[in-house]
Design a protein around this motif. Structure first.
Motif, PDB file in Angstrom:
ATOM      1  N   SER A  99       1.287  -1.014   0.036  1.00 39.65           N
ATOM      2  CA  SER A  99      -0.057  -0.055   0.146  1.00 39.65           C
ATOM      3  C   SER A  99       0.755   0.966   0.364  1.00 39.65           C
ATOM      4  O   SER A  99       1.158   1.384   1.117  1.00 39.65           O
ATOM      5  N   PRO A 100       1.181   1.839  -0.766  1.00 44.35           N
ATOM      6  CA  PRO A 100       1.478   3.202  -1.281  1.00 44.35           C
ATOM      7  C   PRO A 100       1.576   4.230  -0.214  1.00 44.35           C
ATOM      8  O   PRO A 100      -0.199   4.299  -1.449  1.00 44.35           O
TER       9      PRO A 100
ATOM     10  N   GLU B 251      10.017  17.958  -3.293  1.00 40.62           N
ATOM     11  CA  GLU B 251      11.142  17.556  -3.234  1.00 40.62           C
ATOM     12  C   GLU B 251      11.224  16.631  -2.604  1.00 40.62           C
ATOM     13  O   GLU B 251      10.974  15.873  -1.439  1.00 40.62           O
ATOM     14  N   TYR B 252      11.287  15.011  -3.563  1.00 42.50           N
ATOM     15  CA  TYR B 252      11.405  13.638  -3.274  1.00 42.50           C
ATOM     16  C   TYR B 252      12.726  13.262  -2.210  1.00 42.50           C
ATOM     17  O   TYR B 252      13.950  14.169  -2.885  1.00 42.50           O
ATOM     18  N   PHE B 253      12.230  12.935  -1.448  1.00 43.18           N
ATOM     19  CA  PHE B 253      13.445  12.285  -0.469  1.00 43.18           C
ATOM     20  C   PHE B 253      14.237  10.826  -0.279  1.00 43.18           C
ATOM     21  O   PHE B 253      15.718  10.548  -0.392  1.00 43.18           O
ATOM     22  N   GLY B 254      13.077  10.589   0.320  1.00 43.90           N
ATOM     23  CA  GLY B 254      13.319   8.961   0.099  1.00 43.90           C
ATOM     24  C   GLY B 254      12.357   8.005   0.642  1.00 43.90           C
ATOM     25  O   GLY B 254      10.899   8.284   1.039  1.00 43.90           O
ATOM     26  N   SER B 255      12.447   6.902   1.027  1.00 45.78           N
ATOM     27  CA  SER B 255      11.258   5.846   1.084  1.00 45.78           C
ATOM     28  C   SER B 255      11.796   4.667   2.073  1.00 45.78           C
ATOM     29  O   SER B 255      13.265   4.654   2.040  1.00 45.78           O
ATOM     30  N   GLN B 256      10.294   4.362   2.229  1.00 45.83           N
ATOM     31  CA  GLN B 256      10.805   3.357   3.977  1.00 45.83           C
ATOM     32  C   GLN B 256       9.512   2.141   3.543  1.00 45.83           C
ATOM     33  O   GLN B 256       8.397   2.846   3.219  1.00 45.83           O
TER      34      GLN B 256
ATOM     35  N   LEU C  16       6.618   6.766   1.173  1.00 51.27           N
ATOM     36  CA  LEU C  16       7.254   8.197  -0.146  1.00 51.27           C
ATOM     37  C   LEU C  16       7.248   9.090   0.403  1.00 51.27           C
ATOM     38  O   LEU C  16       6.433   9.643   0.765  1.00 51.27           O
ATOM     39  N   GLY C  17       8.577   9.991   0.990  1.00 51.47           N
ATOM     40  CA  GLY C  17       8.890  10.695   1.957  1.00 51.47           C
ATOM     41  C   GLY C  17       9.582  11.995   0.559  1.00 51.47           C
ATOM     42  O   GLY C  17       9.815  12.270  -0.138  1.00 51.47           O
TER      43      GLY C  17
ATOM     44  N   SER D 236      14.825   5.773  13.380  1.00 52.73           N
ATOM     45  CA  SER D 236      14.574   5.088  12.401  1.00 52.73           C
ATOM     46  C   SER D 236      13.406   4.927  11.815  1.00 52.73           C
ATOM     47  O   SER D 236      13.269   4.251  10.646  1.00 52.73           O
ATOM     48  N   SER D 237      12.221   5.745  11.320  1.00 52.17           N
ATOM     49  CA  SER D 237      11.409   5.681  11.381  1.00 52.17           C
ATOM     50  C   SER D 237      11.761   6.977   9.619  1.00 52.17           C
ATOM     51  O   SER D 237      12.780   7.856  10.170  1.00 52.17           O
TER      52      SER D 237
END
Length: 272
Positions: free
Chosen positions: A145-146, A204-209, A219-220, A255-256
């Motif tokens: 689930s994105p 601005e895209y940061f990263g994903s986890q 999607l950060g 960690s999050s």
């Protein structure tokens, strides 16, 4: 350290295991990798495996997610029985991701024992990570689930909110699920507007986890404040306000991805 390129071995002998009972994670409190148990741990404790799913190879060894019988006793003097939240901040990110993958695969198999189209029993597909229906040939893959999670900034300040369902005071960035037909950017702007009533400009895209609660892909993003007064919806958001990096309320751990967004903005503000 998790290798998904290798196929499952013929047996679990000498493998590593992420062990669950009644959906709860079993952790060895004497280990530096508390969620990773060995084949000898299972045999010495007399734990009978009810279900298993191959995860991948961890540090060169095959690793399985296993669920043991409900009636089996777990030694409370050595093992902690809890959930994935107990691992946050205690283990490295890659190990947390391994445990999260294990939980998601077991949950996915449990929730797809029967075909949602025709009702017939489902079976694990050969050579593929899927559950297949022999009757109507439906194939179901692990559900992901994105979601978007966004830290809104106004100069050095950042907009942090307290979710109405948080069990304790914790202020974080805004997040929401991507709806059918939406892009991640569309979701970001909609969620921000719905939850706190403001508009954002540059994104601005940061990263994903991977976030296994239960099966999210976060999607950060960073987003610059554009206009509007902060007005929490009071349904999901109990409180929201602007905070300076030097005067932060309780925030998520690094960690999050929420904690990572906040820390990155703080470091970036200091360097300017």
């Amino acid at each position: 350290m998790l290798d998904l390129g290798q196929s499952a071995p013929a047996h679990r002998n000498d493998a590593l295991h992420i062990v669950f009972q009644r959906g709860k994670l079993i952790m060895d409190m004497q280990s530096r990798q508390p969620c990773v148990l060995t084949d000898s741990d299972l045999s010495q404790n007399g734990w009978q495996v009810a279900r298993e799913k191959y995860i991948g190879h961890w540090a060169g060894q095959a690793c399985f997610a296993v669920e043991i019988d409900d009636i089996v006793d777990v030694d409370a003097m050595r093992y902690q029985v809890g959930n994935l939240y107990h691992l946050l901040g205690r283990v490295e990110d890659s190990l947390f991701a391994l445990a999260g993958r294990a939980a998601q695969l077991l949950d996915w198999e449990r929730d797809h024992r029967f075909c949602g189209r025709c009702g017939e029993p489902m079976q694990a597909a050969d050579g593929d990570r899927a559950m297949g229906c022999g009757a109507c040939k439906t194939m179901l893959y692990p559900r992901i689930s994105p979601c978007v999670i966004v830290l809104i900034t106004r100069g050095e300040e950042m907009l942090l909110a307290r979710n109405a369902r948080f069990p304790r005071p914790m202020y974080s960035s805004l997040a929401g699920f991507i709806e059918a037909g939406e892009s991640a950017e569309d979701t970001l702007r909609r969620e921000v507007r719905e939850e706190v009533g403001v508009e954002v400009g540059e994104i601005e895209y940061f990263g994903s986890q991977s976030w296994p609660f239960p099966n999210q892909l976060m999607l950060g993003y960073f987003a610059e404040y554009a206009s509007g007064d902060v007005t929490p919806d009071l349904d999901e958001i109990a409180e929201a306000n602007w905070y300076h990096p030097q005067d932060l309320p309780p925030v998520p751990p690094p960690s999050s991805i929420a904690g990572q967004l906040i820390q990155y903005h703080c470091r970036r503000s200091q360097s300017r």
